[in-house]
Design an enzyme around this catalytic site. Structure first.
Site, PDB file in Angstrom:
ATOM      1  N   ILE A 219       0.852  -1.200   0.000  1.00 35.79           N
ATOM      2  CA  ILE A 219       0.000   0.000   0.000  1.00 35.79           C
ATOM      3  C   ILE A 219       0.885   1.246   0.000  1.00 35.79           C
ATOM      4  O   ILE A 219       1.839   1.337   0.798  1.00 35.79           O
ATOM      5  CB  ILE A 219      -0.917   0.026   1.255  1.00 35.79           C
ATOM      6  CG1 ILE A 219      -1.638  -1.313   1.419  1.00 35.79           C
ATOM      7  CG2 ILE A 219      -1.935   1.177   1.171  1.00 35.79           C
ATOM      8  CD1 ILE A 219      -2.297  -1.500   2.786  1.00 35.79           C
TER       9      ILE A 219
ATOM     10  N   GLY B 224       1.462   5.411   0.631  1.00 39.25           N
ATOM     11  CA  GLY B 224       0.920   6.544   1.403  1.00 39.25           C
ATOM     12  C   GLY B 224       0.236   6.144   2.698  1.00 39.25           C
ATOM     13  O   GLY B 224      -0.916   6.514   2.947  1.00 39.25           O
TER      14      GLY B 224
ATOM     15  N   SER C  70       1.215   6.948   5.882  1.00 36.93           N
ATOM     16  CA  SER C  70       1.543   7.742   7.077  1.00 36.93           C
ATOM     17  C   SER C  70       0.296   8.312   7.734  1.00 36.93           C
ATOM     18  O   SER C  70       0.328   8.689   8.904  1.00 36.93           O
ATOM     19  CB  SER C  70       2.508   8.879   6.717  1.00 36.93           C
ATOM     20  OG  SER C  70       1.845   9.828   5.908  1.00 36.93           O
TER      21      SER C  70
ATOM     22  N   GLY D  70      -4.819   5.418   3.676  1.00 36.56           N
ATOM     23  CA  GLY D  70      -3.772   4.401   3.518  1.00 36.56           C
ATOM     24  C   GLY D  70      -3.446   3.740   4.849  1.00 36.56           C
ATOM     25  O   GLY D  70      -3.327   2.511   4.940  1.00 36.56           O
TER      26      GLY D  70
ATOM     27  N   ASP E  92       8.614   6.667  -2.088  1.00 38.07           N
ATOM     28  CA  ASP E  92       8.122   7.947  -2.595  1.00 38.07           C
ATOM     29  C   ASP E  92       7.639   7.681  -4.022  1.00 38.07           C
ATOM     30  O   ASP E  92       8.448   7.357  -4.905  1.00 38.07           O
ATOM     31  CB  ASP E  92       9.282   8.965  -2.586  1.00 38.07           C
ATOM     32  CG  ASP E  92       8.853  10.316  -3.119  1.00 38.07           C
ATOM     33  OD1 ASP E  92       7.785  10.415  -3.746  1.00 38.07           O
ATOM     34  OD2 ASP E  92       9.612  11.287  -2.914  1.00 38.07           O
TER      35      ASP E  92
ATOM     36  N   TYR F 142      -6.757  19.036  -9.476  1.00 39.19           N
ATOM     37  CA  TYR F 142      -6.887  17.757  -8.759  1.00 39.19           C
ATOM     38  C   TYR F 142      -7.830  16.836  -9.544  1.00 39.19           C
ATOM     39  O   TYR F 142      -7.520  15.662  -9.787  1.00 39.19           O
ATOM     40  CB  TYR F 142      -7.415  18.008  -7.344  1.00 39.19           C
ATOM     41  CG  TYR F 142      -7.718  16.749  -6.566  1.00 39.19           C
ATOM     42  CD1 TYR F 142      -6.689  15.985  -6.034  1.00 39.19           C
ATOM     43  CD2 TYR F 142      -9.037  16.314  -6.380  1.00 39.19           C
ATOM     44  CE1 TYR F 142      -6.955  14.815  -5.327  1.00 39.19           C
ATOM     45  CE2 TYR F 142      -9.317  15.146  -5.676  1.00 39.19           C
ATOM     46  CZ  TYR F 142      -8.265  14.408  -5.155  1.00 39.19           C
ATOM     47  OH  TYR F 142      -8.541  13.251  -4.460  1.00 39.19           O
TER      48      TYR F 142
ATOM     49  N   LYS G  84      -7.151  13.052 -11.371  1.00 38.34           N
ATOM     50  CA  LYS G  84      -7.902  11.813 -11.104  1.00 38.34           C
ATOM     51  C   LYS G  84      -8.602  11.320 -12.384  1.00 38.34           C
ATOM     52  O   LYS G  84      -8.711  10.118 -12.610  1.00 38.34           O
ATOM     53  CB  LYS G  84      -8.926  12.047  -9.979  1.00 38.34           C
ATOM     54  CG  LYS G  84      -8.287  12.319  -8.606  1.00 38.34           C
ATOM     55  CD  LYS G  84      -7.621  11.073  -8.011  1.00 38.34           C
ATOM     56  CE  LYS G  84      -7.087  11.300  -6.609  1.00 38.34           C
ATOM     57  NZ  LYS G  84      -6.399  10.147  -6.035  1.00 38.34           N
TER      58      LYS G  84
HETATM   59  N1  LIG Z   1      -9.888  12.774   1.924  1.00 36.95           N
HETATM   60  C1  LIG Z   1     -10.723  12.846   0.900  1.00 36.95           C
HETATM   61  O1  LIG Z   1     -11.736  13.575   0.947  1.00 36.95           O
HETATM   62  C2  LIG Z   1     -10.502  11.986  -0.307  1.00 36.95           C
HETATM   63  C3  LIG Z   1      -9.271  11.443  -0.611  1.00 36.95           C
HETATM   64  N2  LIG Z   1      -9.123  10.689  -1.765  1.00 36.95           N
HETATM   65  C4  LIG Z   1      -7.838  10.101  -2.119  1.00 36.95           C
HETATM   66  O2  LIG Z   1      -7.434   9.207  -1.087  1.00 36.95           O
HETATM   67  C5  LIG Z   1      -6.031   9.080  -1.080  1.00 36.95           C
HETATM   68  C6  LIG Z   1      -5.513   9.218   0.348  1.00 36.95           C
HETATM   69  O3  LIG Z   1      -5.818  10.501   0.831  1.00 36.95           O
HETATM   70  P1  LIG Z   1      -6.182  10.810   2.353  1.00 36.95           P
HETATM   71  O4  LIG Z   1      -5.912   9.653   3.199  1.00 36.95           O
HETATM   72  O5  LIG Z   1      -7.504  11.435   2.372  1.00 36.95           O
HETATM   73  O6  LIG Z   1      -5.139  12.000   2.641  1.00 36.95           O
HETATM   74  P2  LIG Z   1      -3.872  12.106   3.600  1.00 36.95           P
HETATM   75  O7  LIG Z   1      -3.303  13.441   3.307  1.00 36.95           O
HETATM   76  O8  LIG Z   1      -4.242  11.779   4.998  1.00 36.95           O
HETATM   77  O9  LIG Z   1      -2.916  10.952   3.078  1.00 36.95           O
HETATM   78  C7  LIG Z   1      -2.215  11.044   1.874  1.00 36.95           C
HETATM   79  C8  LIG Z   1      -1.050  10.097   1.928  1.00 36.95           C
HETATM   80  O10 LIG Z   1      -0.339  10.153   0.684  1.00 36.95           O
HETATM   81  C9  LIG Z   1       1.031  10.301   0.995  1.00 36.95           C
HETATM   82  N3  LIG Z   1       1.820  10.882  -0.084  1.00 36.95           N
HETATM   83  C10 LIG Z   1       1.733  12.105  -0.636  1.00 36.95           C
HETATM   84  N4  LIG Z   1       2.697  12.258  -1.572  1.00 36.95           N
HETATM   85  C11 LIG Z   1       3.397  11.085  -1.606  1.00 36.95           C
HETATM   86  C12 LIG Z   1       4.506  10.613  -2.351  1.00 36.95           C
HETATM   87  N5  LIG Z   1       5.120  11.363  -3.264  1.00 36.95           N
HETATM   88  N6  LIG Z   1       4.939   9.341  -2.123  1.00 36.95           N
HETATM   89  C13 LIG Z   1       4.346   8.572  -1.201  1.00 36.95           C
HETATM   90  N7  LIG Z   1       3.316   8.962  -0.436  1.00 36.95           N
HETATM   91  C14 LIG Z   1       2.860  10.215  -0.649  1.00 36.95           C
HETATM   92  C15 LIG Z   1       1.061  11.168   2.248  1.00 36.95           C
HETATM   93  O11 LIG Z   1       2.338  11.090   2.852  1.00 36.95           O
HETATM   94  P3  LIG Z   1       3.042  12.296   3.636  1.00 36.95           P
HETATM   95  O12 LIG Z   1       2.535  12.177   5.047  1.00 36.95           O
HETATM   96  O13 LIG Z   1       4.489  12.006   3.507  1.00 36.95           O
HETATM   97  O14 LIG Z   1       2.605  13.565   2.977  1.00 36.95           O
HETATM   98  C16 LIG Z   1      -0.028  10.471   3.020  1.00 36.95           C
HETATM   99  O15 LIG Z   1       0.435   9.303   3.620  1.00 36.95           O
HETATM  100  C17 LIG Z   1      -5.497  10.149  -2.054  1.00 36.95           C
HETATM  101  O16 LIG Z   1      -5.177   9.528  -3.275  1.00 36.95           O
HETATM  102  C18 LIG Z   1      -6.689  11.088  -2.237  1.00 36.95           C
HETATM  103  O17 LIG Z   1      -6.666  11.713  -3.499  1.00 36.95           O
HETATM  104  C19 LIG Z   1     -10.167  10.428  -2.589  1.00 36.95           C
HETATM  105  C20 LIG Z   1     -11.399  10.939  -2.321  1.00 36.95           C
HETATM  106  C21 LIG Z   1     -11.654  11.768  -1.173  1.00 36.95           C
HETATM  107  C1  LIG Z   2     -21.188  18.092  -4.586  1.00 34.14           C
HETATM  108  C2  LIG Z   2     -21.217  19.567  -4.769  1.00 34.14           C
HETATM  109  C3  LIG Z   2     -20.200  20.391  -4.357  1.00 34.14           C
HETATM  110  C4  LIG Z   2     -18.970  19.973  -3.659  1.00 34.14           C
HETATM  111  C5  LIG Z   2     -18.387  18.813  -3.655  1.00 34.14           C
HETATM  112  C6  LIG Z   2     -17.201  18.504  -2.897  1.00 34.14           C
HETATM  113  C7  LIG Z   2     -16.648  19.477  -1.951  1.00 34.14           C
HETATM  114  C8  LIG Z   2     -16.650  17.294  -3.086  1.00 34.14           C
HETATM  115  C9  LIG Z   2     -15.416  16.874  -2.477  1.00 34.14           C
HETATM  116  C10 LIG Z   2     -14.861  15.720  -2.845  1.00 34.14           C
HETATM  117  C11 LIG Z   2     -13.548  15.332  -2.424  1.00 34.14           C
HETATM  118  C12 LIG Z   2     -12.852  16.015  -1.323  1.00 34.14           C
HETATM  119  C13 LIG Z   2     -12.925  14.363  -3.139  1.00 34.14           C
HETATM  120  C14 LIG Z   2     -11.576  13.974  -2.937  1.00 34.14           C
HETATM  121  O1  LIG Z   2     -11.023  13.286  -3.764  1.00 34.14           O
HETATM  122  C15 LIG Z   2     -20.278  21.851  -4.588  1.00 34.14           C
HETATM  123  C16 LIG Z   2     -19.344  22.239  -5.691  1.00 34.14           C
HETATM  124  C17 LIG Z   2     -19.918  22.604  -3.330  1.00 34.14           C
HETATM  125  C18 LIG Z   2     -21.693  22.310  -4.948  1.00 34.14           C
HETATM  126  C19 LIG Z   2     -22.353  21.450  -5.879  1.00 34.14           C
HETATM  127  C20 LIG Z   2     -22.461  20.061  -5.392  1.00 34.14           C
END
Ligand SMILES: NC(=O)C1=CN([C@@H]2O[C@H](COP(=O)(O)OP(=O)(O)OC[C@H]3O[C@@H](n4cnc5c(N)ncnc54)[C@H](OP(=O)(O)O)[C@@H]3O)[C@@H](O)[C@H]2O)C=CC1
Ligand SMILES: CC1=C(/C=C/C(C)=C/C=C/C(C)=C/C=O)C(C)(C)CCC1
Length: 317
Positions: A11, A13, A15, A19, A67, A157, A161
């Site tokens: 897995i 990430g 920390s 993850g 990394d 972002y 994705k």
């Molecule tokens: N939270 C949310 O709302 C959502 C998150 N996601 C996705 O879920 C995943 C995890 O995010 P989440 O747990 O929320 O966020 P966190 O910030 O808690 O965790 C992100 C993790 O990714 C690691 N990371 C970042 N850059 C690197 C790198 N270059 N190499 C290795 N590890 C790295 C961070 O490590 P370090 O501590 O070193 O920075 C950390 O462990 C991401 O892909 C995110 O896009 C998807 C949908 C929603």
């Molecule tokens: C649904 C929705 C909104 C916001 C969505 C958000 C904030 C989603 C966050 C998703 C995350 C954090 C994904 C991480 O990968 C708005 C634009 C406020 C208004 C319209 C409807």
């Protein structure tokens, strides 16, 4: 070292956040079916993971530095796995980026793509050839609801994705021929450091080159709605870990896995109108016209998740 019969799961990430929770959930599996290799780019951050893992550390869980932005680090990490044998690769590492594009440098955008898109590509390129030789394996990718639907002010972002979704959608077909499964997990908002890091970054922003109207839409319209959405729809890392466990334990793992059914109607809008107008206009109205009524909107969204909307939008009849 993994026992025979145990699946080796690597897995990225681990920390914090999702993850970390996936690593602990799998390492604490009652039947001890997994040998978890939890990786992080800075092993100085291991304490939170080790505390949560308890006595699983050293038994079903081990640590390696990784990394995902470094070719050398990726290679070294996989070379350090016994026989380079990884049954399940979970690409979780990722970073967020929020704000008007005018104020974000191209270098910052590249960093997001290097982590969220090329990070996954690097991992798959390193692990896939061994899986192909063995004719088995499962690659899981932590995508996002933003891999399926753009969200205003999350432009870069979202793009990272979407790129990953496109890459995986193409790869999945070839991989199936080698008996390798590929699954995307698509969470909506999850309460992790991701959210706090983004809010801290926003607090520091001074919006160079952004006109006053855009700053106002971002700070006074988007941010309050986004906070509302996190409060109303936010899941926990445990929710996502459970969903990931279901996906890897499934006999026929699904390719796409939205973790929050409240997002199903939002994603369905896109497929209900191929011109794209329905999603763009709905998002516009939700943000600019119904922003202050977001709580009511949430209730409507909840209602729309019933299967009748899915039937009407997905079924050709
Ligand atoms: N939270 C949310 O709302 C959502 C998150 N996601 C996705 O879920 C995943 C995890 O995010 P989440 O747990 O929320 O966020 P966190 O910030 O808690 O965790 C992100 C993790 O990714 C690691 N990371 C970042 N850059 C690197 C790198 N270059 N190499 C290795 N590890 C790295 C961070 O490590 P370090 O501590 O070193 O920075 C950390 O462990 C991401 O892909 C995110 O896009 C998807 C949908 C929603
Ligand atoms: C649904 C929705 C909104 C916001 C969505 C958000 C904030 C989603 C966050 C998703 C995350 C954090 C994904 C991480 O990968 C708005 C634009 C406020 C208004 C319209 C409807």
């Amino acid at each position: 070292m993994a026992n025979s019969g145990q699946k080796v799961v690597l897995i990225t990430g681990c920390s914090s956040g999702i993850g970390l929770r996936i690593a602990v959930t799998l390492a604490k599996d009652e039947k001890k079916r997994y040998h978890v290799i939890a990786t992080m780019r800075d092993l100085k951050k291991k304490d939170k993971l080790l505390e949560a893992a308890g006595d699983a550390y050293g038994k079903t869980l081990m640590l390696l530095p990784l990394d995902v932005c470094s070719d050398e680090s990726v290679k070294e990490c996989v070379n350090n796995v016994k026989d380079r044998h990884i049954d399940i690769l979970i690409n979780n590492a990722g970073v967020g980026l929020l704000g008007p594009v005018e104020s974000i440098s191209i270098d910052e955008m590249k960093r997001v793509f290097d982590t969220n898109f090329f990070g996954v590509v690097r991992m798959i390129k390193e692990v896939m050839p061994d899986m192909k030789k063995r004719r088995s394996g499962h690659i899981v990718v932590m995508s996002s609801v933003m891999g399926l639907q753009g969200v205003v002010f999350n432009d870069v972002y979202t793009a990272s994705k979407f790129a990953m979704e496109g890459f995986c959608e193409s790869m999945a077909v070839q991989l199936l021929k080698f008996n390798i499964r590929l699954s995307m997990i698509e969470p909506g908002p999850v309460h992790t450091e991701f959210e706090t890091k983004m809010m801290e970054d926003v607090a520091k922003m001074d919006f160079p080159g952004v006109d006053a109207d855009t700053v106002r839409y971002f700070k006074d319209v988007y941010l309050p709605s986004s906070i509302d959405i996190f409060e109303a729809m936010g899941q926990t890392p445990e929710d996502i870990a459970k969903c990931t466990k279901v996906v890897i334990e499934s006999e026929r793992p699904r390719f796409r896995n939205l973790t929050n059914s409240l997002y199903t109607p939002i994603v369905a809008l896109k497929y209900a109108d191929e011109t794209g107008g329905l999603s763009v206009n709905t998002f516009y109205n939700l943000l600019f016209n119904f922003g202050p009524l977001m709580h009511i909107t949430m209730s409507i969204l909840k209602c729309l998740t019933c299967s009748c909307l899915r039937r009407r939008t997905i079924s050709p009849n």
